[in-house]
Design an enzyme around this catalytic site. Sequence first.
Site, mmCIF file in Angstrom:
data_model
loop_
_atom_site.group_PDB
_atom_site.id
_atom_site.type_symbol
_atom_site.label_atom_id
_atom_site.label_comp_id
_atom_site.label_asym_id
_atom_site.label_seq_id
_atom_site.Cartn_x
_atom_site.Cartn_y
_atom_site.Cartn_z
ATOM 1 N N TYR A 1 31.103 101.558 5.738
ATOM 2 C CA TYR A 1 29.976 101.490 6.680
ATOM 3 C C TYR A 1 30.114 100.276 7.613
ATOM 4 O O TYR A 1 29.388 100.158 8.576
ATOM 5 C CB TYR A 1 28.625 101.382 5.953
ATOM 6 C CG TYR A 1 28.279 102.470 4.973
ATOM 7 C CD1 TYR A 1 28.992 103.663 4.918
ATOM 8 C CD2 TYR A 1 27.209 102.318 4.097
ATOM 9 C CE1 TYR A 1 28.652 104.651 3.999
ATOM 10 C CE2 TYR A 1 26.864 103.305 3.183
ATOM 11 C CZ TYR A 1 27.589 104.466 3.131
ATOM 12 O OH TYR A 1 27.244 105.432 2.214
ATOM 13 N N ASN B 1 8.826 105.682 3.072
ATOM 14 C CA ASN B 1 9.773 106.375 2.188
ATOM 15 C C ASN B 1 9.741 105.880 0.743
ATOM 16 O O ASN B 1 10.275 106.533 -0.144
ATOM 17 C CB ASN B 1 11.197 106.256 2.757
ATOM 18 C CG ASN B 1 11.348 106.997 4.070
ATOM 19 O OD1 ASN B 1 10.486 107.798 4.444
ATOM 20 N ND2 ASN B 1 12.420 106.723 4.800
ATOM 21 N N GLN C 1 27.527 110.120 -6.547
ATOM 22 C CA GLN C 1 26.674 110.112 -5.351
ATOM 23 C C GLN C 1 27.115 111.247 -4.423
ATOM 24 O O GLN C 1 28.250 111.256 -3.949
ATOM 25 C CB GLN C 1 26.767 108.763 -4.622
ATOM 26 C CG GLN C 1 25.806 108.701 -3.451
ATOM 27 C CD GLN C 1 25.816 107.379 -2.689
ATOM 28 O OE1 GLN C 1 26.041 107.352 -1.494
ATOM 29 N NE2 GLN C 1 25.587 106.277 -3.385
ATOM 30 N N SER D 1 16.632 104.376 6.946
ATOM 31 C CA SER D 1 15.866 104.269 8.185
ATOM 32 C C SER D 1 16.049 102.874 8.754
ATOM 33 O O SER D 1 16.264 101.921 8.000
ATOM 34 C CB SER D 1 14.373 104.536 7.922
ATOM 35 O OG SER D 1 13.658 104.321 9.115
ATOM 36 N N LYS E 1 31.174 100.602 -2.131
ATOM 37 C CA LYS E 1 32.133 101.674 -2.466
ATOM 38 C C LYS E 1 33.545 101.332 -2.024
ATOM 39 O O LYS E 1 33.747 100.688 -0.987
ATOM 40 C CB LYS E 1 31.698 102.986 -1.794
ATOM 41 C CG LYS E 1 30.237 103.317 -2.051
ATOM 42 C CD LYS E 1 29.800 104.648 -1.499
ATOM 43 C CE LYS E 1 28.280 104.757 -1.568
ATOM 44 N NZ LYS E 1 27.572 104.140 -0.443
ATOM 45 N N GLY F 1 18.550 114.975 4.981
ATOM 46 C CA GLY F 1 19.556 115.698 5.771
ATOM 47 C C GLY F 1 19.863 114.960 7.063
ATOM 48 O O GLY F 1 19.999 115.597 8.116
ATOM 49 N N HIS G 1 34.588 106.163 -3.110
ATOM 50 C CA HIS G 1 33.787 106.784 -2.046
ATOM 51 C C HIS G 1 34.053 108.279 -1.865
ATOM 52 O O HIS G 1 33.163 109.035 -1.513
ATOM 53 C CB HIS G 1 34.030 106.052 -0.717
ATOM 54 C CG HIS G 1 32.881 106.165 0.240
ATOM 55 N ND1 HIS G 1 32.545 105.165 1.119
ATOM 56 C CD2 HIS G 1 31.984 107.151 0.457
ATOM 57 C CE1 HIS G 1 31.499 105.547 1.825
ATOM 58 N NE2 HIS G 1 31.132 106.750 1.447
ATOM 59 N N ASP H 1 22.136 100.343 -1.080
ATOM 60 C CA ASP H 1 23.412 101.065 -1.179
ATOM 61 C C ASP H 1 24.199 100.886 0.120
ATOM 62 O O ASP H 1 23.737 101.273 1.190
ATOM 63 C CB ASP H 1 23.125 102.562 -1.400
ATOM 64 C CG ASP H 1 24.400 103.380 -1.520
ATOM 65 O OD1 ASP H 1 24.863 103.561 -2.659
ATOM 66 O OD2 ASP H 1 24.936 103.809 -0.483
HETATM 67 P P1 A2P Z 1 15.519 106.096 11.803
HETATM 68 O O1 A2P Z 1 16.627 105.426 11.076
HETATM 69 O O2 A2P Z 1 15.682 106.031 13.289
HETATM 70 O O3 A2P Z 1 14.163 105.620 11.364
HETATM 71 P P2 A2P Z 1 18.811 110.404 5.671
HETATM 72 O O4 A2P Z 1 18.101 109.424 4.805
HETATM 73 O O5 A2P Z 1 18.798 111.802 5.155
HETATM 74 O O6 A2P Z 1 20.190 109.961 6.048
HETATM 75 O O7 A2P Z 1 17.992 110.488 7.050
HETATM 76 C C1 A2P Z 1 17.977 109.414 7.947
HETATM 77 C C2 A2P Z 1 17.395 109.867 9.275
HETATM 78 O O8 A2P Z 1 16.014 110.244 9.098
HETATM 79 C C3 A2P Z 1 17.399 108.781 10.312
HETATM 80 O O9 A2P Z 1 17.628 109.392 11.555
HETATM 81 C C4 A2P Z 1 16.000 108.200 10.237
HETATM 82 O O10 A2P Z 1 15.588 107.677 11.491
HETATM 83 C C5 A2P Z 1 15.175 109.406 9.868
HETATM 84 N N1 A2P Z 1 14.024 109.048 9.024
HETATM 85 C C6 A2P Z 1 14.048 108.277 7.929
HETATM 86 N N2 A2P Z 1 12.832 108.180 7.368
HETATM 87 C C7 A2P Z 1 12.000 108.907 8.150
HETATM 88 C C8 A2P Z 1 10.606 109.202 8.110
HETATM 89 N N3 A2P Z 1 9.837 108.711 7.147
HETATM 90 N N4 A2P Z 1 10.097 109.988 9.077
HETATM 91 C C9 A2P Z 1 10.872 110.496 10.059
HETATM 92 N N5 A2P Z 1 12.198 110.257 10.150
HETATM 93 C C10 A2P Z 1 12.765 109.476 9.212
#
Ligand code: A2P
Length: 269
Positions: free
Chosen positions: A50, A249, A170, A240, A75, A200, A108, A45
């Site tokens: 972005y 994830n 979304q 991430s 988007k 979040g 968007h 996505d």
């Molecule tokens: P990073 O990108 O540095 O790994 P969301 O999906 O709600 O937008 O959240 C994204 C945020 O959560 C990013 O800061 C990401 O960090 C962090 N994040 C994503 N997956 C994990 C995970 N499995 N454990 C801890 N933090 C995570």
Amino acid sequence: MDTYYILKNNKVIPVIGFGTWQIPDGEICHQAVTAALKAGYRHIDTAMAYRNEASVGKAIREAKIPREELFITTKLPADIKGYQETMDAFTQSLYNLEMNYLDLYLIHNVKPWGKEGDGMEYMDQNIASWKAMEKLYREGKIKAIGVSNFLPQHLEILQNNTEIPVMVNQIQVNPNVIPTENIRYCKDQGILIEAYSPLGTGRVLKDSRFEKIADRYQKSAAQLCIRWSYQNGFLPLPKSVTEERIRENLNIFDFTISEPDMNEIGKAD
Ligand code: A2P
């Protein structure tokens, strides 16, 4: 990953998407999307806003996965509305991504970011954008169409004035942000809810409550939140840039959150 939802038009969509909001363009984005595809994500996505479509497209091309096995969303920027404007933005996104079709194209936002008001004054322009999206859909250049950040009143007007129904909305959903009324409306209408910021943007993970529940399943708090989203019938879009987390994830299909725990995490109707 081979678990799918079925959209209103019978198109299949992988139940987890890799979110790329806030991933900087260039090498970081290229590496993150490459890692996601290697980990098994087949749904990516992005958005023109972005500013990372080119890196997303490059990583996808280099992965050499057959295009039909991928589900790619982008988007229409919130400040671009209108029929011809939408046609032009869509062409630009395809160019950025170096693709010849998209799986899903979303408006968007109801209104340009930062504008006052409830967005109703932008509905004529959103309808004009939607008509352009309908044309692209009929031509096969987009396989599904939807919106982002729309509320029921916006969806009502859009659907009452156009031909092809909204397939996806979304919105932000996570255990701390549960827009119950919107969720109920979308479910009633058969509109799939894609959940952005399912963690979040990381804030949810700071709440030790979730870690405690996750421990019961020998899972991480992130996996618990993503699974919670999935068990509610949403399509989570975790983001991430860390390879290990990207893999983590996606690893949510070997456990089921009990009903009491689902309620304790957050009641999503
Ligand atoms: P990073 O990108 O540095 O790994 P969301 O999906 O709600 O937008 O959240 C994204 C945020 O959560 C990013 O800061 C990401 O960090 C962090 N994040 C994503 N997956 C994990 C995970 N499995 N454990 C801890 N933090 C995570």
